[in-house]
Design a protein around this motif. Structure first.
Motif, short mmCIF file in Angstrom:
data_model
loop_
_atom_site.label_atom_id
_atom_site.label_comp_id
_atom_site.label_asym_id
_atom_site.label_seq_id
_atom_site.Cartn_x
_atom_site.Cartn_y
_atom_site.Cartn_z
N ALA A 20 5.10 16.98 1.48
CA ALA A 20 4.60 15.65 1.11
C ALA A 20 5.69 14.61 1.34
O ALA A 20 6.85 14.83 0.98
N ALA A 21 5.30 13.49 1.91
CA ALA A 21 6.24 12.42 2.24
C ALA A 21 5.68 11.08 1.75
O ALA A 21 4.96 10.40 2.49
N PRO A 22 6.00 10.67 0.51
CA PRO A 22 5.48 9.39 -0.01
C PRO A 22 6.23 8.18 0.55
O PRO A 22 7.45 8.18 0.66
N CYS A 23 5.45 7.16 0.92
CA CYS A 23 5.99 5.92 1.47
C CYS A 23 5.20 4.73 0.94
O CYS A 23 4.13 4.89 0.37
N ALA A 24 5.76 3.54 1.16
CA ALA A 24 5.05 2.30 0.86
C ALA A 24 5.16 1.38 2.07
O ALA A 24 6.22 1.28 2.70
N VAL A 25 4.05 0.74 2.41
CA VAL A 25 4.05 -0.21 3.52
C VAL A 25 4.85 -1.44 3.11
O VAL A 25 4.63 -2.01 2.04
N VAL A 26 5.82 -1.82 3.94
CA VAL A 26 6.68 -2.97 3.61
C VAL A 26 6.40 -4.18 4.49
O VAL A 26 6.81 -5.29 4.16
N TRP A 27 5.73 -4.00 5.61
CA TRP A 27 5.30 -5.13 6.43
C TRP A 27 4.12 -4.69 7.28
O TRP A 27 3.92 -3.51 7.52
N ALA A 28 3.32 -5.66 7.71
CA ALA A 28 2.18 -5.39 8.59
C ALA A 28 1.96 -6.58 9.50
O ALA A 28 2.29 -7.72 9.15
N ALA A 29 1.41 -6.31 10.67
CA ALA A 29 1.09 -7.37 11.64
C ALA A 29 -0.31 -7.12 12.17
O ALA A 29 -0.71 -5.98 12.39
N VAL B 236 0.85 -1.19 0.00
CA VAL B 236 0.00 0.00 0.00
C VAL B 236 0.89 1.24 0.00
O VAL B 236 1.84 1.34 0.77
N THR B 237 0.58 2.19 -0.87
CA THR B 237 1.32 3.45 -0.89
C THR B 237 0.53 4.51 -0.15
O THR B 237 -0.71 4.53 -0.17
N VAL B 238 1.25 5.40 0.51
CA VAL B 238 0.64 6.44 1.32
C VAL B 238 1.50 7.69 1.24
O VAL B 238 2.73 7.61 1.23
N VAL B 239 0.83 8.84 1.13
CA VAL B 239 1.53 10.12 1.18
C VAL B 239 1.05 10.86 2.41
O VAL B 239 -0.14 11.15 2.56
N SER B 240 1.98 11.15 3.32
CA SER B 240 1.69 11.95 4.51
C SER B 240 1.97 13.40 4.18
O SER B 240 2.99 13.70 3.55
N ARG B 241 1.07 14.28 4.59
CA ARG B 241 1.25 15.70 4.32
C ARG B 241 1.17 16.47 5.64
O ARG B 241 0.20 16.33 6.38
N LEU B 242 2.18 17.28 5.89
CA LEU B 242 2.28 18.05 7.12
C LEU B 242 2.54 19.50 6.77
O LEU B 242 3.34 19.80 5.89
N GLY B 243 1.87 20.40 7.47
CA GLY B 243 2.05 21.82 7.21
C GLY B 243 0.80 22.40 6.55
O GLY B 243 -0.22 21.74 6.40
N VAL B 244 0.92 23.67 6.14
CA VAL B 244 -0.22 24.36 5.53
C VAL B 244 0.22 25.07 4.26
O VAL B 244 1.37 25.50 4.11
N GLY B 245 -0.73 25.18 3.33
CA GLY B 245 -0.51 25.93 2.10
C GLY B 245 0.76 25.54 1.38
O GLY B 245 1.07 24.35 1.24
#
Length: 199
Positions: free
Chosen positions: A112-121, A98-107
């Motif tokens: 933007a910080a794109p990541c991909a999930v590499v493991w899950a439990a 699953v790919t996810v982009v975290s966004r922090l800040g305003v305007g």
């Protein structure tokens, strides 16, 4: 964006039904995820973080009896959203690939910080995931968010990460950047405690 099969470095994680969530970590059998920008893929699952990287470890006790609530909040992105992070994920729940982009800040200052999930439990003692950086992320590395229940029934939340700056402004931040990472982990722990108190 190129797709590759990164070689993961730790044993597979078993789900509640015994299914493999992060498939066998041998060459050619790893979960298909976008091209990651760092080695040591899956190291946050093993617990021993690689040398030569900035490390973050933050562990906090959660209220008794909140394992299911906390695990669902982590795996379903609720924790991050409640902490004020805008999350754009291509699935409603964290799972390998699953790919996810975290966004922090305003305007115009929103980062933007794109990541991909590499493991899950997701089992009776542990719920969480680790994701790794993709091209365009201001850093390189991996971060994990894990809820666990020990043998006494105590419930814990832990953030584990290893990283290096990948953009000039991250390098220029120096100690302030490291303090931000530690503060972010602390804030996630505080937010999850609040979510557990008011499910």
């Amino acid at each position: 964006m190129a797709w590759s099969r990164p070689q993961l470095t730790t044993p597979p994680v078993r789900g509640a039904q015994g299914r493999t969530l992060a498939v066998s970590r041998t060459p050619g059998e790893a979960a298909i995820v976008p091209e990651l920008t760092y080695p040591h893929v899956g190291a946050t699952d093993a617990g021993e973080l690689p040398a030569g990287w900035r490390h973050v470890r933050h562990r906090v006790r959660l209220p008794d009896g909140c394992f299911a609530t906390a695990g669902a909040a982590v795996l379903g992105w609720r924790l991050h959203r409640a902490a004020g992070i805008r999350i754009d994920a291509d699935a409603p729940r964290a799972a390998p690939g699953v790919t996810v982009v975290s966004r922090l800040g305003v305007g115009p200052l929103r980062l933007a910080a794109p990541c991909a999930v590499v493991w899950a439990a997701d089992d009776t003692h542990r719920a969480g995931f680790g994701y790794g950086t993709l091209p365009g992320h201001p850093a390189r590395g991996e971060e994990a968010f894990v809820v666990s229940r020990d043998d006494t029934g105590a419930v814990w939340f832990e953030v584990r990460a290893f990283s290096r700056p990948d953009r000039w402004f991250m390098r220029a931040a120096g100690p302030a950047g490291r303090a931000f990472q530690r503060g972010y982990a602390w804030w996630l722990g505080r937010t999850l405690r609040r979510l557990c108190a008011r499910p």
